[in-house]
Scaffold this motif. Structure first.
Motif, PDB file in Angstrom:
ATOM      1  N   TRP A 102       1.030  -1.321   0.131  1.00 29.49           N
ATOM      2  CA  TRP A 102      -0.149  -0.184   0.405  1.00 29.49           C
ATOM      3  C   TRP A 102       0.933   1.280   0.068  1.00 29.49           C
ATOM      4  O   TRP A 102       2.004   1.483   0.511  1.00 29.49           O
ATOM      5  N   ARG A 125      -3.298  -6.519  -2.927  1.00 26.95           N
ATOM      6  CA  ARG A 125      -3.117  -7.792  -2.101  1.00 26.95           C
ATOM      7  C   ARG A 125      -2.623  -8.773  -3.305  1.00 26.95           C
ATOM      8  O   ARG A 125      -2.805  -8.543  -4.550  1.00 26.95           O
ATOM      9  N   GLU A 141       3.767  -6.724   9.970  1.00 25.14           N
ATOM     10  CA  GLU A 141       2.144  -7.108   9.956  1.00 25.14           C
ATOM     11  C   GLU A 141       0.304  -6.350  10.604  1.00 25.14           C
ATOM     12  O   GLU A 141       0.221  -5.373  10.352  1.00 25.14           O
ATOM     13  N   TRP A 144       0.355  -2.991   8.660  1.00 24.02           N
ATOM     14  CA  TRP A 144      -0.972  -2.784   7.942  1.00 24.02           C
ATOM     15  C   TRP A 144      -2.344  -3.172   9.171  1.00 24.02           C
ATOM     16  O   TRP A 144      -3.058  -2.343   8.626  1.00 24.02           O
ATOM     17  N   HIS A 147      -2.427   0.534   9.139  1.00 28.33           N
ATOM     18  CA  HIS A 147      -3.582   1.217   8.577  1.00 28.33           C
ATOM     19  C   HIS A 147      -5.190   1.195   8.177  1.00 28.33           C
ATOM     20  O   HIS A 147      -5.731   1.626   7.624  1.00 28.33           O
ATOM     21  N   ARG A 148      -5.844  -0.977   8.289  1.00 30.64           N
ATOM     22  CA  ARG A 148      -6.104  -1.137   8.200  1.00 30.64           C
ATOM     23  C   ARG A 148      -7.471   0.085   9.403  1.00 30.64           C
ATOM     24  O   ARG A 148      -8.606   0.748   9.115  1.00 30.64           O
TER      25      ARG A 148
END
Length: 281
Positions: A102, A125, A141, A144, A147-148
């Motif tokens: 991303w 993805r 991870e 990530w 970010h989500r």
């Protein structure tokens, strides 16, 4: 540029001359065209989510299902149960690992890549051979997940419980996970009724946290009423499953919302079209 490997994911292959029709009759979203991907779910007949997944159409080789690893065995069992006499091959692909890139990061060469069908800001993805990933990840991870969470996007097993949540409650209707004008699929009647009657009172929404970050599963309360429970969180923000009608009542009564002593303030979702009480301009 951030690239993370997602250790909690697994991959299945569904192929054969009737694979597209087979999946279209089961999942909440239409089967994608070759090279495209969709976000979708397999539901129980009662309309609750058994597994959500990304369905990637691989030219000339059916589909890849990017699914939560703890659900893979049961999902394969369900798919084989529904297969009956359809000409479909169903198997786990242990040699693939899932990842995400991303903020402009390039997907690794040789990977099966696709835009995250939920939100463009979630990036791309990809699925790649296990033996090629030793130095692939540039961030853990957890970055990530942060970010989500910043984007307010729920994740199954963290923000909603499989076997207990309806697609609307997991915001799948907002994240392109349901096609309301497609043919029949398992659980469609319940999902369609919730859509047309507007009866989705429970949603996963974001909150700013004033105080220590509450642990997942912590009850969200206002006065003497429980509104829901906390899911995933990061640096002053959590996602929580709450009853929107009870949140509205709490706001009207001037009651604060709390979780384990921390004050929770509802935040808007730029991609959602349902109102979140307390975020009105």
């Amino acid at each position: 540029m951030p690239i993370a490997l997602l250790e909690g994911r697994a991959v299945a292959r569904v192929a054969g001359p009737e694979a597209a029709h087979f999946l279209d009759n089961l999942l909440t979203a239409r089967t994608p065209a070759p090279g495209a991907a969709r976000y979708a779910a397999l539901l129980a007949p009662q309309g609750k989510i058994l597994a959500d997944m990304f369905v990637l159409a691989v030219p000339e080789d059916g589909f890849r299902l990017d699914v939560p690893a703890p659900l893979l065995a049961e999902l394969l069992k369900k798919l084989k149960l529904y297969r009956l006499r359809a000409r479909v091959e169903i198997e786990a692909l242990d040699g693939l690992v899932a990842g995400v890139a991303w903020d402009g990061a390039a997907v690794p060469e040789g990977a099966l890549a696709f835009e995250d069908p939920r939100l463009p800001a979630l990036g791309q993805r990809f699925l790649i051979e296990v033996n090629t990933v030793e130095v692939l990840a540039t961030v853990p991870e957890s970055q990530w997940q942060a970010h989500r969470i910043a984007l307010g996007v729920p994740e199954g097993g963290r923000d909603f419980a499989y076997g207990d949540a309806f697609p609307h409650e997991a915001d799948m209707d907002q994240l392109h996970g349901i096609d309301f004008d497609k043919g029949c699929y398992v659980g469609q009647e319940i999902v369609s009724r919730m859509q047309h009657r507007g009866t989705a009172r429970t949603r996963v929404i974001p909150f700013a946290v004033n105080g220590p970050l509450p642990a997942p599963g912590t009850p969200v309360v206002a006065g003497a009423k429980t509104l829901g429970q906390v899911g995933s969180g990061h640096e002053g923000r959590v996602l929580a499953t709450v009853r929107l009608d009870r949140l509205a009542e709490a706001r009207e009564a001037g009651l604060g919302v709390e979780a384990d002593g921390a004050v929770l303030v509802p935040e808007p979702l730029a991609w959602a079209n349902f109102p979140i009480p307390g975020t009105e301009r």
